[in-house]
Write an enzyme that holds these catalytic residues in place. Structure first.
Site, PDB file in Angstrom:
ATOM      1  N   GLY A 112     -20.308  48.587 -54.545  1.00 46.89           N
ATOM      2  CA  GLY A 112     -19.807  48.318 -55.890  1.00 46.89           C
ATOM      3  C   GLY A 112     -20.900  48.258 -56.927  1.00 46.89           C
ATOM      4  N   GLY A 166     -11.777  46.645 -54.692  1.00 55.39           N
ATOM      5  CA  GLY A 166     -11.619  47.379 -55.949  1.00 55.39           C
ATOM      6  C   GLY A 166     -12.315  48.736 -55.896  1.00 55.39           C
ATOM      7  N   GLY A 167     -13.335  48.822 -55.057  1.00 54.69           N
ATOM      8  CA  GLY A 167     -14.055  50.095 -54.889  1.00 54.69           C
ATOM      9  C   GLY A 167     -13.646  50.818 -53.610  1.00 54.69           C
ATOM     10  N   GLU A 186     -16.326  46.864 -45.304  1.00 54.11           N
ATOM     11  CA  GLU A 186     -16.902  45.581 -45.760  1.00 54.11           C
ATOM     12  C   GLU A 186     -16.456  44.440 -44.845  1.00 54.11           C
ATOM     13  OE1 GLU A 186     -17.403  46.384 -50.552  1.00 54.11           O
ATOM     14  OE2 GLU A 186     -15.583  45.439 -49.842  1.00 54.11           O
ATOM     15  N   ASP A 221     -22.602  41.122 -50.722  1.00 48.71           N
ATOM     16  CA  ASP A 221     -21.560  42.020 -51.206  1.00 48.71           C
ATOM     17  C   ASP A 221     -21.021  41.505 -52.537  1.00 48.71           C
ATOM     18  OD1 ASP A 221     -19.698  44.056 -51.277  1.00 48.71           O
ATOM     19  OD2 ASP A 221     -18.881  43.651 -49.280  1.00 48.71           O
ATOM     20  N   LYS A 248     -15.274  36.619 -62.636  1.00 45.86           N
ATOM     21  CA  LYS A 248     -14.526  36.809 -61.391  1.00 45.86           C
ATOM     22  C   LYS A 248     -14.174  35.502 -60.680  1.00 45.86           C
ATOM     23  CE  LYS A 248     -16.208  41.410 -60.476  1.00 45.86           C
ATOM     24  NZ  LYS A 248     -17.164  42.194 -59.701  1.00 45.86           N
TER      25      LYS A 248
HETATM   26  O1  LIG Z   1     -14.458  47.976 -52.457  1.00 48.81           O
HETATM   27  C1  LIG Z   1     -15.285  47.447 -53.167  1.00 48.81           C
HETATM   28  C2  LIG Z   1     -15.820  46.119 -53.009  1.00 48.81           C
HETATM   29  O2  LIG Z   1     -14.983  45.191 -52.429  1.00 48.81           O
HETATM   30  C3  LIG Z   1     -16.578  45.572 -54.195  1.00 48.81           C
HETATM   31  O3  LIG Z   1     -17.490  44.665 -53.673  1.00 48.81           O
HETATM   32  C4  LIG Z   1     -15.731  44.877 -55.221  1.00 48.81           C
HETATM   33  O4  LIG Z   1     -14.722  45.750 -55.654  1.00 48.81           O
HETATM   34  C5  LIG Z   1     -16.574  44.413 -56.430  1.00 48.81           C
HETATM   35  O5  LIG Z   1     -17.105  45.516 -57.060  1.00 48.81           O
HETATM   36  P1  LIG Z   1     -17.916  45.425 -58.412  1.00 48.81           P
HETATM   37  O6  LIG Z   1     -19.191  44.760 -58.125  1.00 48.81           O
HETATM   38  O7  LIG Z   1     -18.077  46.848 -58.852  1.00 48.81           O
HETATM   39  O8  LIG Z   1     -17.064  44.669 -59.392  1.00 48.81           O
END
Ligand SMILES: O=C[C@H](O)[C@H](O)[C@H](O)COP(=O)(O)O
Length: 232
Positions: free
Chosen positions: A32, A102-103, A109, A87, A127
């Site tokens: 992400g 979200g990604g 993961e 993460d 968040k």
């Molecule tokens: O699939 C993606 C992951 O779970 C990401 O760690 C999560 O979506 C957070 O992503 P970002 O840092 O881009 O907000």
């Protein structure tokens, strides 16, 4: 908060978390936009400070970025245990229940996380929520029969939406599966929901990560804040 401010907080959290990786460690690297800042900082430490560690990545994207810095990446099955996995997350509440995916990287993961001695999330302050669920909950679904799974979710009132790319194609995960986002609004009973989802045939995994994380590093305008989970 505008995007530049949010990126500054993500970057601050990523730089703080990079300090947890020490010489000789096996480190899980998430996916992400926040993790990108983490990997940039680890790459800088590898190149400028001679840091030597082995990474296990949770997506092809992260693998490419890390290898670009000369970080050694091995398969999750090539290690017995991962010392620490860092993460991102899409939402996290005060009980350390979170939403990820979200990604579209939630499956790898979760596999990497469950094989880690310590799990750390890096997030910006937006968040951290009272109740998770405003962020649509990602669910990884096998393409065969996905229409029936979506129908089942509709019948249960989960408001599913098959995730598509900007040009209208189904998003595919690194395992070539689909992602269905559940627009629940709020999730009052995450454990019950997790059980229901994982018991639905065709579902591979869901983005509920319940009481799995040990430490959350929050990018805050006054400097990174750290929340430690004492109930794990
Ligand atoms: O699939 C993606 C992951 O779970 C990401 O760690 C999560 O979506 C957070 O992503 P970002 O840092 O881009 O907000």
């Amino acid at each position: 908060m505008d995007k530049a401010q949010q990126d500054a907080l993500k970057k601050a959290a990523g730089i703080e978390a990079a300090k947890l990786v020490e010489d000789g460690m096996i480190a899980g690297l998430g996916t992400g936009s926040t993790v990108r800042f983490l990997v940039d900082e680890l790459g800088r430490r590898v190149q400028e400070e001679g840091l030597r560690f082995t990474g296990v990545t949770t997506s092809r994207r992260t693998q490419e970025q890390a290898e670009g810095y000369g970080i050694t990446i091995v398969d999750v099955d090539d290690v017995d245990r991962i010392d620490v996995t860092i993460d991102g997350a899409d939402e996290v509440d005060r009980n350390f229940n979170g939403i990820k995916g979200g990604g579209a990287a939630l499956l790898w993961e979760k596999i990497v996380a469950t094989n880690s001695d310590k799990i750390v999330w890096i997030v910006d302050e937006s968040k951290v929520v009272d109740t998770i669920g405003a962020f649509p909950l990602p669910v990884e679904v096998i393409p065969f029969g996905a229409g029936h799974v979506i129908k089942r979710f509709e019948d249960r009132g989960y408001k599913p939406v098959l995730r598509k790319t900007a040009d209208g194609k189904e998003v595919r995960t690194d395992e070539n599966n689909f992602v269905v986002d559940l627009h629940l609004g709020r999730i009052d009973h995450p454990q019950d929901l997790a059980e229901d989802l994982i018991n639905t045939v065709g579902v591979v995994e869901h983005g509920l990560f319940l009481n799995m994380v040990d430490t959350v590093i929050i990018g805050d305008p006054h400097g990174p804040r750290i929340l430690s989970n004492s109930n794990k």
